[in-house]
Enzyme design. Structure first.
Site, PDB file in Angstrom:
ATOM      1  N   LYS A 176      -4.292   2.358   1.281  1.00  0.00           N
ATOM      2  CA  LYS A 176      -3.833   1.228   0.466  1.00  0.00           C
ATOM      3  C   LYS A 176      -3.627  -0.032   1.311  1.00  0.00           C
ATOM      4  O   LYS A 176      -2.980   0.012   2.363  1.00  0.00           O
ATOM      5  CB  LYS A 176      -2.520   1.674  -0.203  1.00  0.00           C
ATOM      6  CG  LYS A 176      -1.805   0.630  -0.996  1.00  0.00           C
ATOM      7  CD  LYS A 176      -2.197   0.647  -2.430  1.00  0.00           C
ATOM      8  CE  LYS A 176      -1.491  -0.484  -3.179  1.00  0.00           C
ATOM      9  NZ  LYS A 176      -2.108  -0.827  -4.418  1.00  0.00           N
ATOM     10  N   GLU A 236       7.970  -2.667 -11.239  1.00  0.00           N
ATOM     11  CA  GLU A 236       8.319  -3.621 -10.169  1.00  0.00           C
ATOM     12  C   GLU A 236       9.621  -4.339 -10.499  1.00  0.00           C
ATOM     13  O   GLU A 236      10.390  -4.684  -9.605  1.00  0.00           O
ATOM     14  CB  GLU A 236       7.197  -4.645  -9.947  1.00  0.00           C
ATOM     15  CG  GLU A 236       5.997  -4.134  -9.153  1.00  0.00           C
ATOM     16  CD  GLU A 236       6.206  -4.041  -7.631  1.00  0.00           C
ATOM     17  OE1 GLU A 236       7.353  -4.181  -7.146  1.00  0.00           O
ATOM     18  OE2 GLU A 236       5.205  -3.800  -6.932  1.00  0.00           O
ATOM     19  N   LYS A 296       0.449 -12.624  -0.123  1.00  0.00           N
ATOM     20  CA  LYS A 296      -0.286 -11.503   0.459  1.00  0.00           C
ATOM     21  C   LYS A 296      -1.569 -11.229  -0.319  1.00  0.00           C
ATOM     22  O   LYS A 296      -1.590 -11.297  -1.546  1.00  0.00           O
ATOM     23  CB  LYS A 296       0.591 -10.250   0.446  1.00  0.00           C
ATOM     24  CG  LYS A 296       1.759 -10.380   1.406  1.00  0.00           C
ATOM     25  CD  LYS A 296       2.363  -9.062   1.733  1.00  0.00           C
ATOM     26  CE  LYS A 296       3.337  -8.608   0.684  1.00  0.00           C
ATOM     27  NZ  LYS A 296       4.099  -7.433   1.104  1.00  0.00           N
ATOM     28  N   HIS A 325       0.256   1.192  -9.748  1.00  0.00           N
ATOM     29  CA  HIS A 325       1.162   0.690  -8.716  1.00  0.00           C
ATOM     30  C   HIS A 325       2.616   0.638  -9.224  1.00  0.00           C
ATOM     31  O   HIS A 325       3.523   1.164  -8.583  1.00  0.00           O
ATOM     32  CB  HIS A 325       0.698  -0.700  -8.259  1.00  0.00           C
ATOM     33  CG  HIS A 325       1.534  -1.252  -7.155  1.00  0.00           C
ATOM     34  ND1 HIS A 325       1.496  -0.752  -5.880  1.00  0.00           N
ATOM     35  CD2 HIS A 325       2.446  -2.260  -7.136  1.00  0.00           C
ATOM     36  CE1 HIS A 325       2.343  -1.417  -5.117  1.00  0.00           C
ATOM     37  NE2 HIS A 325       2.930  -2.346  -5.857  1.00  0.00           N
TER      38      HIS A 325
HETATM   39  N1  NAD Z   1      -0.194  -9.305  -3.213  1.00  0.00           N
HETATM   40  C1  NAD Z   1       0.996  -8.906  -3.560  1.00  0.00           C
HETATM   41  O1  NAD Z   1       2.020  -9.449  -3.132  1.00  0.00           O
HETATM   42  C2  NAD Z   1       1.136  -7.757  -4.521  1.00  0.00           C
HETATM   43  C3  NAD Z   1       2.395  -7.444  -5.044  1.00  0.00           C
HETATM   44  C4  NAD Z   1       2.497  -6.400  -5.950  1.00  0.00           C
HETATM   45  C5  NAD Z   1       1.366  -5.686  -6.317  1.00  0.00           C
HETATM   46  N2  NAD Z   1       0.165  -6.017  -5.771  1.00  0.00           N
HETATM   47  C6  NAD Z   1      -1.041  -5.258  -6.146  1.00  0.00           C
HETATM   48  O2  NAD Z   1      -1.299  -5.464  -7.524  1.00  0.00           O
HETATM   49  C7  NAD Z   1      -2.039  -4.350  -8.024  1.00  0.00           C
HETATM   50  C8  NAD Z   1      -1.473  -3.909  -9.346  1.00  0.00           C
HETATM   51  O3  NAD Z   1      -1.576  -4.983 -10.240  1.00  0.00           O
HETATM   52  P1  NAD Z   1      -1.506  -4.780 -11.817  1.00  0.00           P
HETATM   53  O4  NAD Z   1      -0.342  -3.965 -12.172  1.00  0.00           O
HETATM   54  O5  NAD Z   1      -1.665  -6.116 -12.405  1.00  0.00           O
HETATM   55  O6  NAD Z   1      -2.726  -3.846 -12.135  1.00  0.00           O
HETATM   56  P2  NAD Z   1      -4.300  -4.124 -12.125  1.00  0.00           P
HETATM   57  O7  NAD Z   1      -4.645  -5.393 -11.490  1.00  0.00           O
HETATM   58  O8  NAD Z   1      -4.881  -2.877 -11.600  1.00  0.00           O
HETATM   59  O9  NAD Z   1      -4.627  -4.276 -13.681  1.00  0.00           O
HETATM   60  C9  NAD Z   1      -4.389  -3.201 -14.562  1.00  0.00           C
HETATM   61  C10 NAD Z   1      -5.384  -3.234 -15.725  1.00  0.00           C
HETATM   62  O10 NAD Z   1      -5.073  -4.319 -16.580  1.00  0.00           O
HETATM   63  C11 NAD Z   1      -6.287  -4.993 -16.931  1.00  0.00           C
HETATM   64  N3  NAD Z   1      -5.917  -6.341 -17.351  1.00  0.00           N
HETATM   65  C12 NAD Z   1      -5.626  -7.422 -16.592  1.00  0.00           C
HETATM   66  N4  NAD Z   1      -5.226  -8.439 -17.370  1.00  0.00           N
HETATM   67  C13 NAD Z   1      -5.279  -8.000 -18.643  1.00  0.00           C
HETATM   68  C14 NAD Z   1      -4.977  -8.579 -19.915  1.00  0.00           C
HETATM   69  N5  NAD Z   1      -4.474  -9.812 -20.015  1.00  0.00           N
HETATM   70  N6  NAD Z   1      -5.178  -7.834 -21.013  1.00  0.00           N
HETATM   71  C15 NAD Z   1      -5.624  -6.555 -20.930  1.00  0.00           C
HETATM   72  N7  NAD Z   1      -5.909  -5.947 -19.781  1.00  0.00           N
HETATM   73  C16 NAD Z   1      -5.724  -6.662 -18.651  1.00  0.00           C
HETATM   74  C17 NAD Z   1      -7.130  -4.874 -15.695  1.00  0.00           C
HETATM   75  O11 NAD Z   1      -8.493  -5.060 -15.977  1.00  0.00           O
HETATM   76  C18 NAD Z   1      -6.824  -3.432 -15.287  1.00  0.00           C
HETATM   77  O12 NAD Z   1      -7.630  -2.543 -16.003  1.00  0.00           O
HETATM   78  C19 NAD Z   1      -1.979  -3.271  -6.959  1.00  0.00           C
HETATM   79  O13 NAD Z   1      -3.190  -3.205  -6.287  1.00  0.00           O
HETATM   80  C20 NAD Z   1      -0.894  -3.770  -6.018  1.00  0.00           C
HETATM   81  O14 NAD Z   1      -1.085  -3.321  -4.706  1.00  0.00           O
HETATM   82  C21 NAD Z   1       0.034  -7.032  -4.906  1.00  0.00           C
END
Ligand code: NAD
Length: 394
Positions: free
Chosen positions: A178, A211, A169, A291
């Site tokens: 969202k 999650e 996705k 999230h």
């Molecule tokens: N496509 C899918 O199937 C699916 C499934 C679950 C969640 N999501 C989406 O994923 C998003 C949430 O993802 P998330 O929890 O990774 O949060 P995010 O992508 O918002 O990242 C959170 C923070 O971590 C930072 N970051 C990333 N890698 C880093 C690293 N190695 N070191 C330090 N900082 C780092 C980013 O810059 C950001 O500030 C939501 O938008 C959600 O809807 C998508």
């Protein structure tokens, strides 16, 4: 009316196809799109001695990379050095990470970069390195550029590692809604490397556990036990040691669950647990929950609703709430969201094809879907969660 040959043949065609009288069925086109992608775990992907990244892109001579700035300047420098050492002409588009990047103008920025790079259509997979947000927007841009160019996902957050990178996705938010625009798009490959977690903030580590909590409650008692046993150590070591076993198990369960129905033909999805109220919890401005945090709050509320129906015991719910709190996860929404929770149920019902299909929990790993959820039971469960949370804090 035009003549369509023998009456008998015509009648048979009409009966078989349900074609409206006066119309001719000319053909029935069967469209199938089989894709296989690999998910590989490696260590220190950006070490020039590690061929995994270059290999995944089919040893392309040129490489476009979309990178999350959260991985830090040291990793970005290593990324450039990596491709230099492979004699690959690489360009990087660095996006600020986080939910706010999931916007339409980020998609435009990316497709402009694809054009400026002169990306060829099949042979130069775009590498997307980052958190779930950057992967979602990057994959979406890839899925619509020239009706689809290949991409490789490299998650750099725990949540990205156990969830966002594994499925197909992609999405961006629209007008505060969202994931309102999105697509199903398979990556060419997913490369998992826990080394990236070394720079993650405590909050982003914890968010990933939200999650995992959902996955455990919905699918696996064993995973819940792993979360209890290895979660605290994983947070302390940023999953650089033996606690990685927790992520391994979460990935295996997630891949199994997703693989059953990648395209969500069945809308009664266990993986939708935690995704009814969370949408509004994480989208309401000013955003105060990530999230993974919003998913954890949703799971706890859903557990309490289930207990209110006598499906699961209040003691079991209290034990899971305590575990979530011990891991640093929030368990109740901010009060500003209270009046919007039911709206979220209604909005999710549109997403679930006009029915609530609300997942209730009978026991860990046993989810039942219902269509008769009432606003009052959501409210009373919310009050119970808040009361229990208060007791735990005191
Ligand atoms: N496509 C899918 O199937 C699916 C499934 C679950 C969640 N999501 C989406 O994923 C998003 C949430 O993802 P998330 O929890 O990774 O949060 P995010 O992508 O918002 O990242 C959170 C923070 O971590 C930072 N970051 C990333 N890698 C880093 C690293 N190695 N070191 C330090 N900082 C780092 C980013 O810059 C950001 O500030 C939501 O938008 C959600 O809807 C998508």
């Amino acid at each position: 009316m035009a003549s369509h040959g023998s009456d008998r043949l015509n009648q048979r065609a009409l009966e078989g196809s349900g074609v409206i009288p006066g119309s001719d069925l000319l053909a029935s086109v069967n469209s199938t799109r089989a894709r296989t992608f690999t998910i590989t775990r490696t260590t220190d992907l950006l070490d020039p001695q590690n061929p995994a990244l270059h290999e995944a892109s089919g040893f392309a001579k040129r490489q476009l990379v979309v990178a999350d700035d959260g991985i830090g300047s040291a990793q970005l420098t290593r990324l450039h050095e990596y491709f230099r050492s492979c004699s690959v002409e690489a360009e990087t588009v660095v996006l600020p990470g986080g939910e706010h990047i999931k916007r339409w103008d980020s998609v435009e920025r990316l497709v402009d970069a694809f054009g400026a790079f002169g990306l060829i259509r099949r042979g130069e997979p775009v590498i997307i390195i980052g958190g779930g947000a950057v992967m979602d927007v990057g994959a979406f841009a890839c899925s619509i550029y020239r009706r689809g160019v290949p991409h490789i996902k490299v998650p750099t957050t725990v949540l990205g590692y156990v969830d966002a990178s594994l499925g197909i996705k992609s999405a961006v938010n629209l007008r505060g809604l969202k994931n309102r625009l999105g697509s199903f798009v398979e990556p060419v490959a997913v490369l998992l490397d826990p080394t990236f977690f070394r720079t993650l903030s405590q909050r982003d580590l914890v968010s990933g556990l939200g999650e995992i909590l959902k996955l455990a409650v919905g699918c696996s008692h064993r995973l819940l036990e792993d979360l209890r046993t290895h979660g605290p150590d994983g947070l302390a070591t940023k999953f650089q040691g033996s606690a990685l076993v927790l992520l391994d198990r979460a990935v295996a369960i997630m891949v199994d669950e997703l693989g059953v129905d990648l395209y969500e033909n069945d809308l009664e999805r266990v993986l939708d647990l935690g995704h009814t109220f969370s949408t509004v919890i994480e989208s309401t401005e000013p955003a105060c929950h990530s999230h993974g945090e919003a998913v954890a709050i949703d799971v706890v509320l859903t557990l309490m609703i289930s207990a209110g129906r006598g499906l699961i015991s209040f003691d079991d719910v209290a034990a899971i709430l305590r575990l979530a709190m011990a891991l640093g996860l929030p368990v109740s929404p901010p009060s500003e969201v209270d009046g919007l929770l039911w709206q979220s149920v209604e909005e999710r019902s549109q997403h679930r094809d006009g029915q609530q299909r609300f997942p209730l929990i009978a026991s860990v790993g046993e989810v039942h879907f219902v269509g008769d959820l009432m606003p009052e039971e959501v409210n009373s469960a919310l009050q119970r969660v808040r009361a229990l949370e208060k007791e735990e804090v005191c």
